[in-house]
Design an enzyme around this catalytic site. Structure first.
Site: not given
Ligand code: NDP
Length: 685
Positions: A263, A302
């Site tokens: 998602e 989201c």
């Molecule tokens: P990320 O994609 O960076 O992180 C989402 C999750 O993935 C977090 O739990 C993160 O952990 C984890 N993650 C990141 N890299 C890895 C990896 N290599 N292996 C396993 N897990 C990983 O998104 P962010 O939360 O930083 O948000 C960034 C952008 O994403 C926002 O600005 C927004 O644009 C979008 N977003 C969209 C959402 C939606 O539902 N549409 C919801 C949230 C964000 P960790 O935090 O420890 O890096």
């Protein structure tokens, strides 16, 4: 544990049945409003392969030993326990930048999802360990070889990688269907707000309500965890599309065909109908909804509305109305009760949001708000990640790209004009697949054209108008009973959707064989499986005594013309096919006057019911009723009633019994078939 202690706490992960700190001191997580350190996070040194093995070996078998209803009862008890502790979660949630009402969505919305899955699970699933999927496929003429699809829980672990914006709901909305299905989970919250998830998991573990290892938690990076997933595991991801794509193509996920649900970004839209100009209720509702979606959780949802698509003639009025409404939104420290919108989750997010607003600037101009100069009613505008709502206007959305491509994860939306309904649909589709779009109209034709045009690009579409205004759950709320997820850019995943979501954690298998053996596998009697008639009427048996396959073959009853006329006059159902021989003959399906279907069902009850008080407490319905052969005066009816499925209720003195009911005529042809649903006492008492 004092969660608000002055010194930032080192978060712990819960793996292998123990709370564990990472090997390093950890990275500081800062309060979104004050910039003060809240906690330190690190997961280095954790044995992730062992965590997976622990879930698979310890918790999986324990969960699978429970029935659906037992797991549903467990979810309810857990929800009650968390609800009792909710104020503790609210207190810590402020640090994430959430106001009280933002936190309500996250905390009580999340706990509500547990409650909802608990009650839906008990209502909609049988009290078994195997789920029957669809009807029996008859593969032989003589009922010696059939097939039945079944669903059984996957034997791995569900790894849930969550986003920062909903540290509680994000976890619970995935845990509820996972646990109900009978699968353990490893939760990996986004680091930025992991302290709140950690607190909630602590409370979950402390309740002792879940089998050990059913929920494990990783605070910090998941390290090499994904290297160890296999075909019985599931990985779900919520976050950015970039990370999602990287994880989806992880070698272990690809090689082992691991179920992966994503998602990600979503350029959700709201469309104002051509009929809904200023002065209409729909216009006012639209303004309210757009403003609410921009400001709830500071637009970090989201499902938030990013694109506001409105009739060209109404755009000026819409911008003016939104400006007025957004001006009333007090931005500040979420701990201040006058504040209506808190900061973004982190200063890093503010940098990101401002950069993305600049990207939108290629196609759109800012018409409300100033991204560079936050105006706050409390808190420090620079130390906290504050940003006022920003509205942009894009005059040529058909030619623009950024407004359809760039997800600005904050209180930011872009208004864009359209002239004809099909143009609105085309603009919506430019989002390349979204979680949700809403349409505000009071015109059925406009509703039909817009919704059917855009539905293939969405997981959910909400229609707003004056009738539903008071009861509508709103554009931004994913509901436990409705699917959450969207195609294409939204990630292509699907979560929730009631029992659909549970099945994502189960394997569907077509089982072929002799009916008796299929019945032994599913616990459900099917045609061709052995049946028993031991002389005692099955309605005299308590739930404890009754067995699947117990059968009653009744005496017979002849249907007369007097019966049909009596029933017709008594009920008022004097439809010509029952009353007029000539007209009935002219009907392509009948050779003369026929008995009412409901007369057949009533006579059947008269044949199979055992009248004296006993273990059968009530008949609460019938399923799948079909009338298959017409019944004419003089026909002789007989009923075969077979105990098909027994569902004892958890924590109750009774259960449900489903009976296969087949009504035949003197030639052996089936005239009616259906399932009779009864409540039966557990003991004869
Ligand atoms: P990320 O994609 O960076 O992180 C989402 C999750 O993935 C977090 O739990 C993160 O952990 C984890 N993650 C990141 N890299 C890895 C990896 N290599 N292996 C396993 N897990 C990983 O998104 P962010 O939360 O930083 O948000 C960034 C952008 O994403 C926002 O600005 C927004 O644009 C979008 N977003 C969209 C959402 C939606 O539902 N549409 C919801 C949230 C964000 P960790 O935090 O420890 O890096």
């Amino acid at each position: 544990m004092n969660v608000l202690a002055d010194r930032p706490r080192r978060l712990e992960s819960y793996v292998g049945g123990v709370w564990t700190r990472g090997a390093k001191e950890g990275v500081a997580l800062l309060d979104a409003a004050t910039g003060a350190p809240v906690a330190l996070i690190d997961s280095s040194g954790i044995d992730f392969a062992a965590a997976l093995a622990y879930g698979r070996e310890k918790a999986g078998p324990a969960l699978r030993r429970m029935s659906f209803h037992e797991r549903a009862a467990m979810l309810k008890a857990l929800a009650q326990a968390l609800m009792e502790r909710k104020e503790e979660f609210y207190a810590l949630s402020t640090a994430t930048g959430a106001t009280r009402s933002d936190s309500w969505i996250d905390i009580e919305g999340g706990i509500g999802t547990l409650f909802s899955y608990s009650s839906k699970g008990r209502r909609e699933l049988p009290n078994t360990r195997v789920l029957v999927d669809g009807g029996v496929e008859a593969l032989s003429r003589d009922d010696t070889f059939s097939a039945q699809h079944i669903l059984t829980p996957l034997q791995g672990v569900a790894v849930h990688i969550n986003a920062f914006n909903f540290p509680c709901w994000g976890m619970l909305e995935k845990l509820a269907p996972t646990l109900l299905a009978g699968m353990p989970a490893i939760v990996k919250p986004a680091s930025q707000t992991a302290y709140l998830t950690e607190l909630m998991v602590r409370r979950i573990v402390e309740t002792g309500l879940l089998p050990e290892g059913a929920v494990q938690l990783i605070c910090g990076s998941v390290g090499d965890l994904l290297d160890h997933v296999d075909g019985q595991d599931v990985v779900t991801f919520t976050g950015s599309a970039v990370t999602g794509r990287r994880l989806k193509t992880h070698p272990a996920i690809v090689e082992n065909s691991v179920r992966f649900t994503m998602e990600a970004d979503s350029l959700n839209a709201a469309v104002l109908g051509l009929d809904a100009g200023p002065g209409t209720e729909e216009f006012d509702l639209f303004v309210k909804e757009v403003a609410r979606e921009m400001t709830a959780k500071a637009g970090q949802k989201c499902t938030a509305i990013r694109r506001v698509i409105a009739p060209r003639a109404h755009c000026d009025a819409l911008i003016t109305a939104l400006d007025e409404r957004l001006a009333k939104v007090a931005l500040g420290n979420p701990a201040d009760e006058n504040v209506r919108m808190g900061p973004l989750a982190s200063l890093g997010q503010r940098v990101e949001v401002r950069a993305r607003i600049r990207d939108l600037g290629v196609d759109a101009e800012v018409v409300v708000g100033d991204p560079a100069n936050p105006q706050v009613v409390s808190g420090d505008a620079e130390a906290g990640a504050f940003l006022n709502p920003i509205l942009l206007y894009c005059g040529k959305p058909g030619a623009a790209r950024s407004v359809h491509d760039v997800e600005v994860f904050g209180p930011v939306s872009t208004v864009m004009p359209y002239d004809a309904a099909e143009e609105a649909v085309e603009l919506v589709k430019r989002g390349k697949g979204s979680l949700v779009t809403s349409v505000f109209t009071n015109d059925p034709d406009i509703a039909q054209e817009l919704v059917i045009g855009m539905a293939p690009f969405h997981g959910r579409v909400l229609i707003g108008n004056r009738v539903s205004a008071k009861s509508s759950t709103g554009h931004g709320s994913p509901l436990p009973g409705l699917v959450h997820g969207g195609p294409g850019r939204a990630g292509g995943g699907e979560e929730l959707g009631g029992m659909r979501g549970v099945k994502h954690y189960m394997q569907r298998t077509a089982v072929q064989g002799a009916p008796g053996l299929i019945s032994a596998v599913t616990g459900r009697w099917i045609e061709g499986a052995p049946a028993r008639a031991d002389g005692e009427h099955p309605f005299r048996k308590s739930l404890a005594e009754l067995q699947v396959g117990d059968q009653l073959v009744t005496a017979t009853r002849t249907v007369t013309l007097e019966d049909i006329e009596h029933f017709a006059n008594f009920t008022g159902d004097t439809f010509y096919a029952h009353m007029d021989e000539e007209a009935a003959r002219a009907n392509p399906f009948f050779d003369g006057r026929v008995a009412h279907g409901y007369l057949i069902v009533s006579f059947a009850a008269g044949l199979f019911v055992d009248p004296a008080p006993g273990p059968v407490l009530a008949n609460y319905g019938v399923d799948n009723l079909r009338f298959l052969t017409p019944v004419y005066p003089g026909d002789v009816l007989q009923v075969r009633l077979t105990c098909k499925e027994i569902n004892p209720r958890v924590n109750a003195e009774h259960g449900e019994v489903r009976w296969d009911c087949r009504v035949i005529n003197q030639t052996g042809a089936t005239v009616a078939q259906y399932d009779v649903l009864t409540m039966v006492a557990k003991t004869r008492g």
